[in-house]
Design an enzyme around this catalytic site. Structure first.
Site, PDB file in Angstrom:
ATOM      1  N   SER A  94      -6.691  -5.675  10.166  1.00 51.98           N
ATOM      2  CA  SER A  94      -7.628  -4.781   9.467  1.00 51.98           C
ATOM      3  C   SER A  94      -7.899  -3.491  10.223  1.00 51.98           C
ATOM      4  O   SER A  94      -9.010  -2.955  10.200  1.00 51.98           O
ATOM      5  CB  SER A  94      -8.958  -5.507   9.182  1.00 51.98           C
ATOM      6  OG  SER A  94      -8.746  -6.659   8.422  1.00 51.98           O
ATOM      7  N   ILE A 134       3.731 -15.349  13.793  1.00 50.76           N
ATOM      8  CA  ILE A 134       4.989 -16.044  13.532  1.00 50.76           C
ATOM      9  C   ILE A 134       5.537 -15.698  12.149  1.00 50.76           C
ATOM     10  O   ILE A 134       6.750 -15.608  11.949  1.00 50.76           O
ATOM     11  CB  ILE A 134       4.801 -17.575  13.706  1.00 50.76           C
ATOM     12  CG1 ILE A 134       6.167 -18.261  13.695  1.00 50.76           C
ATOM     13  CG2 ILE A 134       3.874 -18.142  12.637  1.00 50.76           C
ATOM     14  CD1 ILE A 134       6.093 -19.725  14.105  1.00 50.76           C
ATOM     15  N   THR A 168      -7.607   0.254  27.647  1.00 49.16           N
ATOM     16  CA  THR A 168      -6.249   0.475  27.147  1.00 49.16           C
ATOM     17  C   THR A 168      -5.366  -0.763  27.251  1.00 49.16           C
ATOM     18  O   THR A 168      -4.266  -0.786  26.703  1.00 49.16           O
ATOM     19  CB  THR A 168      -5.573   1.618  27.917  1.00 49.16           C
ATOM     20  OG1 THR A 168      -5.431   1.241  29.298  1.00 49.16           O
ATOM     21  CG2 THR A 168      -6.394   2.898  27.833  1.00 49.16           C
ATOM     22  N   CYS A 196     -11.308  -4.486 -19.260  1.00 53.37           N
ATOM     23  CA  CYS A 196     -10.554  -5.723 -19.462  1.00 53.37           C
ATOM     24  C   CYS A 196     -11.475  -6.841 -19.963  1.00 53.37           C
ATOM     25  O   CYS A 196     -11.917  -6.800 -21.098  1.00 53.37           O
ATOM     26  CB  CYS A 196      -9.812  -6.104 -18.174  1.00 53.37           C
ATOM     27  SG  CYS A 196      -8.476  -7.301 -18.447  1.00 53.37           S
ATOM     28  N   GLY A 250     -14.430  -7.152 -19.285  1.00 57.09           N
ATOM     29  CA  GLY A 250     -15.663  -6.448 -19.633  1.00 57.09           C
ATOM     30  C   GLY A 250     -15.666  -5.976 -21.073  1.00 57.09           C
ATOM     31  O   GLY A 250     -16.710  -5.977 -21.741  1.00 57.09           O
ATOM     32  N   GLU A 295     -10.344 -18.477 -24.340  1.00 55.43           N
ATOM     33  CA  GLU A 295     -10.199 -18.719 -22.908  1.00 55.43           C
ATOM     34  C   GLU A 295     -11.306 -19.641 -22.414  1.00 55.43           C
ATOM     35  O   GLU A 295     -11.105 -20.430 -21.497  1.00 55.43           O
ATOM     36  CB  GLU A 295     -10.241 -17.396 -22.139  1.00 55.43           C
ATOM     37  CG  GLU A 295     -10.046 -17.555 -20.633  1.00 55.43           C
ATOM     38  CD  GLU A 295     -10.064 -16.232 -19.886  1.00 55.43           C
ATOM     39  OE1 GLU A 295      -9.782 -16.251 -18.675  1.00 55.43           O
ATOM     40  OE2 GLU A 295     -10.362 -15.183 -20.493  1.00 55.43           O
ATOM     41  N   HIS A 346      -6.811  -1.100 -17.545  1.00 57.18           N
ATOM     42  CA  HIS A 346      -7.428  -0.865 -16.234  1.00 57.18           C
ATOM     43  C   HIS A 346      -7.264   0.603 -15.835  1.00 57.18           C
ATOM     44  O   HIS A 346      -6.336   0.964 -15.103  1.00 57.18           O
ATOM     45  CB  HIS A 346      -6.786  -1.769 -15.179  1.00 57.18           C
ATOM     46  CG  HIS A 346      -7.163  -3.201 -15.299  1.00 57.18           C
ATOM     47  ND1 HIS A 346      -8.248  -3.752 -14.638  1.00 57.18           N
ATOM     48  CD2 HIS A 346      -6.615  -4.210 -16.023  1.00 57.18           C
ATOM     49  CE1 HIS A 346      -8.344  -5.034 -14.940  1.00 57.18           C
ATOM     50  NE2 HIS A 346      -7.363  -5.339 -15.785  1.00 57.18           N
ATOM     51  N   GLU A 373      -8.800   2.268 -13.697  1.00 56.85           N
ATOM     52  CA  GLU A 373      -9.013   2.502 -12.262  1.00 56.85           C
ATOM     53  C   GLU A 373      -7.716   2.648 -11.488  1.00 56.85           C
ATOM     54  O   GLU A 373      -7.678   3.284 -10.426  1.00 56.85           O
ATOM     55  CB  GLU A 373      -9.856   1.370 -11.653  1.00 56.85           C
ATOM     56  CG  GLU A 373      -9.202   0.011 -11.573  1.00 56.85           C
ATOM     57  CD  GLU A 373      -9.409  -0.867 -12.801  1.00 56.85           C
ATOM     58  OE1 GLU A 373      -9.285  -2.098 -12.690  1.00 56.85           O
ATOM     59  OE2 GLU A 373      -9.687  -0.305 -13.878  1.00 56.85           O
TER      60      GLU A 373
END
EC number: 6.3.4.2
Length: 545
Positions: free
Chosen positions: A14, A148, A188, A380, A382, A404, A516, A518
């Site tokens: 991150s 790994i 460092t 969507c 919403g 659904e 969507h 966004e």
């Protein structure tokens, strides 16, 4: 001829590899180069499409319908001239699946299938294919050096750097410079050990990006350079910024673009024009006032689950010269609470999602927005819930639901899409028994907006293209009943006449969309739907003062 910059991270996860890589890409694009980006993810999932948002964050959908890592959202937001595709993101699972399918077909002629060369060759082929036609491809390797899971990817990078040569490849490594308060100094040693880990697998970094909270003096940079075999000028400091959109300017001031252009032999390029980025930062850091948007969802404990929505609201704030404060509201908790938590909101947004959990709380918020004239945007799920809420409380269908959530509902306002045309115009068919992974209506689809509607006014054109990610859609059997009750269907898909957008004409600003939006918003250009939504929030804010 494509040149490749590989981006790795060390010390901790991150660190912001994706943002750093995207900032370098933006800088090179500003120099006139054609740039693309690739993300290699070491996990075994074939793609993130079925992963929990709590595990992975948002799934970013590309124009060609790939379900990808959220870093591809950063890539598209920082680049103007390149769109990500299914070539730009792949996982260990995808690579192993491909290799095993070839083994089952007999493509390897009975040979022993191994990590080297079969897995590494597959990875290299994917990287080279994604970079075709570009001046520069920036390739981010997920995870941390030494993990790994990432070893096959690191070995593939090593081989590519040898095969393509010094003048076509570079490696940029992100590390952390921790500050020890008791010693009052930056350390460092973690950076040195991280580079040592890289060297142990045969890779020498060319540029070090050092993440830190504090200023780094020249002596510290020289020390890092000495112990990592990197030029002192290639030790780049990435100090914590007020906004990620300051980072391209920060890299420019440290001549990162010059380092890359010198290495690759790019000459006679114009200087980078970062005026657009400077304007974005100026607007972002100097808003006129703050508007509050209540985002009602079920993954609100992890804002990355709604990363592109968050960014689109930020971009809309830039366009409107306001700060957008997002108040996250847990939809499940709202089911057992009153709506007082929503009373400070200048606008309400219900984002996409899946499953029944939290839907009653979301509809509670939608009803509050509808009845009180609060600007509302549904995306969507919403949109589907906005239709169900309206059917229940206005259109005289109190048992309205989605198949659904309830397959035997008396009023199936929302149902499974069984047939549609994909982005290639090919017929896709699904049933309730289909696998969850890769079986949705995905990618860019065209829609026709109805003349005289607010949605048409917002977009300023009749035909739009937006990205989709859903299995369920409004049932066309109920269009007439819904419209007679006062809700307007304002947009349909161009191919199948599926409902794409709805609105309430008598409401100050109530729009819900099946797609969507966004995913196509950017800091420099924004998105018309979000910009209009925040403009309506500004009006509501002024009214409530």
């Amino acid at each position: 001829m494509t040149h490749f910059i590989f981006v790795t991270g060390g010390v901790v996860s991150s660190l912001g590899k994706g943002i750093s890589a995207a900032s370098v890409a933006a800088l090179l694009e500003a120099r006139g180069l054609k740039v693309t980006m690739v993300k290699m993810d070491p996990y075994i999932n074939v793609d993130p499409g079925t992963m929990s948002p709590f595990q992975h964050g948002e799934v970013f959908v590309t124009e060609d319908g790939a379900e990808t890592d959220l870093d591809l959202g950063y890539y598209e937001r920082f680049l103007r001239r390149a769109k990500m595709t299914k070539l730009n993101n792949f996982t260990s699972g995808r690579v192993y699946q491909d290799v095993l399918n070839k083994e089952r077909r007999g493509d390897y002629l009975g040979g022993t299938v191994q990590v080297i060369p079969h897995i590494t060759d597959n990875i290299k082929e994917r990287v080279l294919r994604a970079g075709e036609g570009y001046d520069v491809a920036i390739v981010e390797i997920g995870g941390t050096v030494g993990d790994i899971e990432s070893l096959p990817f690191m070995e593939s990078v090593r081989q590519l750097m040898v095969e393509l040569g010094h003048k076509r490849t570079m490696l940029m490594h992100l590390t952390l410079l921790p500050y020890i308060k008791s010693a009052a100094e930056l350390k460092t040693k973690p950076t040195q050990h991280s580079v040592k880990e890289l060297l142990s697998i045969g890779i020498q970094p060319d540029i070090l990006i050092c993440r830190t909270e504090y200023d780094v003096d020249a002596d510290t940079k020289r020390k890092i350079a000495l112990f990592t075999n990197v030029e002192a000028r290639a030790v780049v400091v990435c100090k914590d910024a007020k906004t990620i959109y300051q980072i391209p300017r920060g890299f420019y001031e440290q001549n990162v673009d010059d380092l890359i252009c010198e290495r690759f032999g790019f000459t006679d390029l114009p200087e980078a024009d970062l005026t657009d980025w400077d304007n974005v930062v100026e607007a972002l850091l100097n808003p006129e006032y703050t508007v509050r948007v209540a985002m009602v969802g079920k993954y609100v404990e992890l804002p990355d689950a709604y990363k592109s929505v968050n960014e689109a609201l930020l971009h809309a704030g830039i366009k409107n010269r306001v700060k957008v404060q997002i108040d996250y509201v847990n939809a499940e908790e709202l089911e057992s609470q009153d709506v007082s938590i929503l009373k400070t909101a200048d606008a309400i947004l219900v984002p996409g999602g899946f499953g029944e959990r939290g839907t009653e709380g979301k509809m509670k918020a939608i009803q509050y927005a509808r009845e009180n004239g609060i600007p509302f945007l549904g995306i969507c799920l919403g949109m589907q819930l906005a239709v169900i809420e309206y059917a229940r409380h206005v259109a005289g269908m109190p048992e309205a639901s989605s198949t659904e959530f309830n397959r035997s509902t008396k009023y199936p306002l929302i149902g499974l899409i069984t047939e549609w045309l994909d982005e290639r115009g090919e017929l896709q068919q699904r049933s309730l028994e289909s696998d969850l992974g890769g079986t949705m209506r995905l990618g860019a689809q065209k829609s026709e907006l109805v003349e005289g509607t607010k949605t048409r006014e917002v977009y300023g054109k009749a035909e739009i293209t937006e990205r989709h990610r859903h299995r369920y859609e409004m049932n066309n059997r109920f269009i007439e009943a819904i419209e007679q009750a006062g809700m307007k269907i304002s947009g349909y898909s161009s191919a199948q006449h599926l409902v794409e957008t709805v609105e309430i004409p008598e409401h100050p600003w109530f729009i819900a969309v099946q797609f969507h939006p966004e995913f196509t918003s950017s800091p420099r250009d924004g998105h018309p739907l979000f910009a209009s939504f925040i403009d309506a929030a500004k009006t509501q804010h002024q009214k409530s003062k």
